[in-house]
Design a protein around this motif. Structure first.
Motif, PDB file in Angstrom:
ATOM      1  N   GLY A   1       0.818  -1.209   0.000  1.00  0.00           N
ATOM      2  CA  GLY A   1       0.000   0.000   0.000  1.00  0.00           C
ATOM      3  C   GLY A   1       0.850   1.257   0.000  1.00  0.00           C
ATOM      4  N   MET A   2       1.930   1.237   0.789  1.00  0.00           N
ATOM      5  CA  MET A   2       2.840   2.386   0.815  1.00  0.00           C
ATOM      6  C   MET A   2       3.501   2.588  -0.540  1.00  0.00           C
ATOM      7  SD  MET A   2       2.563   3.652   3.814  1.00  0.00           S
ATOM      8  CE  MET A   2       3.791   4.920   3.491  1.00  0.00           C
ATOM      9  N   ASN A   3       3.689   1.523  -1.272  1.00  0.00           N
ATOM     10  CA  ASN A   3       4.379   1.560  -2.553  1.00  0.00           C
ATOM     11  C   ASN A   3       3.487   2.082  -3.671  1.00  0.00           C
ATOM     12  OD1 ASN A   3       5.262   0.316  -5.219  1.00  0.00           O
ATOM     13  ND2 ASN A   3       6.989  -0.294  -3.944  1.00  0.00           N
ATOM     14  N   ILE A   4       2.233   1.694  -3.671  1.00  0.00           N
ATOM     15  CA  ILE A   4       1.390   1.916  -4.852  1.00  0.00           C
ATOM     16  C   ILE A   4       0.546   3.182  -4.815  1.00  0.00           C
ATOM     17  CG2 ILE A   4       1.278  -0.556  -5.315  1.00  0.00           C
ATOM     18  CD1 ILE A   4      -1.578  -0.503  -4.112  1.00  0.00           C
ATOM     19  N   VAL A   5       0.221   3.678  -3.616  1.00  0.00           N
ATOM     20  CA  VAL A   5      -0.680   4.834  -3.513  1.00  0.00           C
ATOM     21  C   VAL A   5       0.125   6.124  -3.489  1.00  0.00           C
ATOM     22  CG1 VAL A   5      -2.436   5.992  -2.114  1.00  0.00           C
ATOM     23  CG2 VAL A   5      -2.449   3.491  -2.318  1.00  0.00           C
ATOM     24  N   ASP A   6      -0.114   6.986  -4.459  1.00  0.00           N
ATOM     25  CA  ASP A   6       0.630   8.236  -4.560  1.00  0.00           C
ATOM     26  C   ASP A   6       0.135   9.296  -3.580  1.00  0.00           C
ATOM     27  OD1 ASP A   6       2.188   7.214  -6.660  1.00  0.00           O
ATOM     28  OD2 ASP A   6       0.679   7.784  -8.145  1.00  0.00           O
ATOM     29  N   ASN A   7      -1.092   9.157  -3.119  1.00  0.00           N
ATOM     30  CA  ASN A   7      -1.667  10.141  -2.196  1.00  0.00           C
ATOM     31  C   ASN A   7      -1.087   9.993  -0.790  1.00  0.00           C
ATOM     32  OD1 ASN A   7      -3.602   9.358  -4.397  1.00  0.00           O
ATOM     33  ND2 ASN A   7      -4.709  11.128  -3.611  1.00  0.00           N
ATOM     34  N   TYR A   8      -1.098  11.092  -0.053  1.00  0.00           N
ATOM     35  CA  TYR A   8      -0.733  11.061   1.363  1.00  0.00           C
ATOM     36  C   TYR A   8      -1.916  10.467   2.119  1.00  0.00           C
ATOM     37  CZ  TYR A   8       0.462  12.904   6.023  1.00  0.00           C
ATOM     38  OH  TYR A   8       0.758  13.048   7.361  1.00  0.00           O
ATOM     39  N   PHE A   9      -1.684   9.350   2.829  1.00  0.00           N
ATOM     40  CA  PHE A   9      -2.810   8.671   3.457  1.00  0.00           C
ATOM     41  C   PHE A   9      -2.438   8.113   4.820  1.00  0.00           C
ATOM     42  CE2 PHE A   9      -0.625   5.152   1.368  1.00  0.00           C
ATOM     43  CZ  PHE A   9      -0.719   4.132   2.301  1.00  0.00           C
ATOM     44  N   ALA A  10      -3.472   7.720   5.553  1.00  0.00           N
ATOM     45  CA  ALA A  10      -3.302   7.023   6.831  1.00  0.00           C
ATOM     46  C   ALA A  10      -3.922   5.640   6.709  1.00  0.00           C
ATOM     47  CB  ALA A  10      -3.987   7.791   7.954  1.00  0.00           C
ATOM     48  N   TYR A  11      -3.194   4.651   7.165  1.00  0.00           N
ATOM     49  CA  TYR A  11      -3.761   3.309   7.270  1.00  0.00           C
ATOM     50  C   TYR A  11      -4.706   3.256   8.464  1.00  0.00           C
ATOM     51  CZ  TYR A  11      -0.973   0.441   4.045  1.00  0.00           C
ATOM     52  OH  TYR A  11      -0.421  -0.144   2.935  1.00  0.00           O
TER      53      TYR A  11
END
Length: 252
Positions: free
Chosen positions: A89-99
């Motif tokens: 998930g950290m690798n593929i999502v370009d957006n700044y996000f929270a798990y």
């Protein structure tokens, strides 16, 4: 022979997973201490994920049916069959996000500290924890930061590629409360890579699909169940097509 090669490869992956993280952790730790630097900490962790998948010969292939706008907030939801999904998930999502993930992660040295500071923990056996994490998730999206959730409720599916149902309500409530789109994400073959040590898994390229966003504008709480069913049908449909699999109907 295959079992021996698989064991060697697994040990190698463990080293590649741990060593770069230990090297980068001091920089992550500094960034964690100052909230304005949390976004930079996210980038460092993402860089670590790139290193891991590249050096283990598993660069992830992203298939975009929809390409998320980096400047907008979304609720990303994905199937969850292996522990590789988190790093992916950290690798593929370009957006700044929270798990949004299990609070048990906090028991892991260093990783737990990092997760607790940057992401959203939930103890699903504790009603207060569930309520608190839901509110935090809603507030996170409201602030303009995306969230990423595996709505199966953990690695609970016993027969991949069959997803576990019913899906949890949390991500759908977060999206509807903020009227932001849901993006269904399909991890197509990660469970094939993460099989037990009975085969040599090197050379299998992970694949992930970003499906078309689902708008939630105008939706209300009574739309949660149909929305969960729709997301399941999209992700499970990808898995069925890829594996030539006949899945079970959604179970409420």
């Amino acid at each position: 022979m295959k079992k021996a090669l698989s064991l060697i490869f697994t040990l190698y992956c463990g080293i590649i997973f741990l060593v770069p993280f230990l090297v980068l952790f001091p920089f992550i730790f500094i960034c964690i201490q100052f909230k304005p630097l949390h976004r930079f900490a996210h980038r460092i962790i993402r860089f670590w994920s790139y290193i891991f998948f590249f050096l283990t010969g598993m660069p992830i292939k992203r298939i975009f049916r929809f390409r998320p706008d980096k400047k907008k907030a979304y609720v990303f939801v994905a199937n969850h069959f292996t522990y590789l999904d988190i790093a992916a998930g950290m690798n593929i999502v370009d957006n700044y996000f929270a798990y949004v993930g299990k609070s048990s992660v906090k028991k892991a040295p260093l990783f737990g500290y990092m997760f607790a500071k940057l992401h959203i923990q939930v103890d699903r056996s504790d009603k207060w924890s569930r309520t608190k994490s839901l509110k935090k998730g809603i507030d996170t999206v409201k602030s303009g930061r995306s969230v990423f959730i595996m709505p199966e409720g953990g690695i609970v599916g016993e027969n991949p590629p069959q997803m576990h149902t019913p899906l949890k309500d949390g991500p759908f409530i977060m999206a509807i409360e903020n009227q932001v789109p849901i993006v269904p994400v399909t991890f197509l073959n990660f469970h094939e890579i993460n099989k037990p040590l009975d085969r040599f898994n090197f050379g299998i390229r992970p694949k992930v699909i970003f499906n078309e966003k689902i708008e939630t504008k105008g939706m209300k709480k009574e739309d949660i169940e149909p929305l969960k069913r729709k997301v399941y049908q999209i992700i499970q449909g990808d898995l069925d097509a890829y594996w030539n699999y006949k899945s079970l109907p959604y179970s409420s």
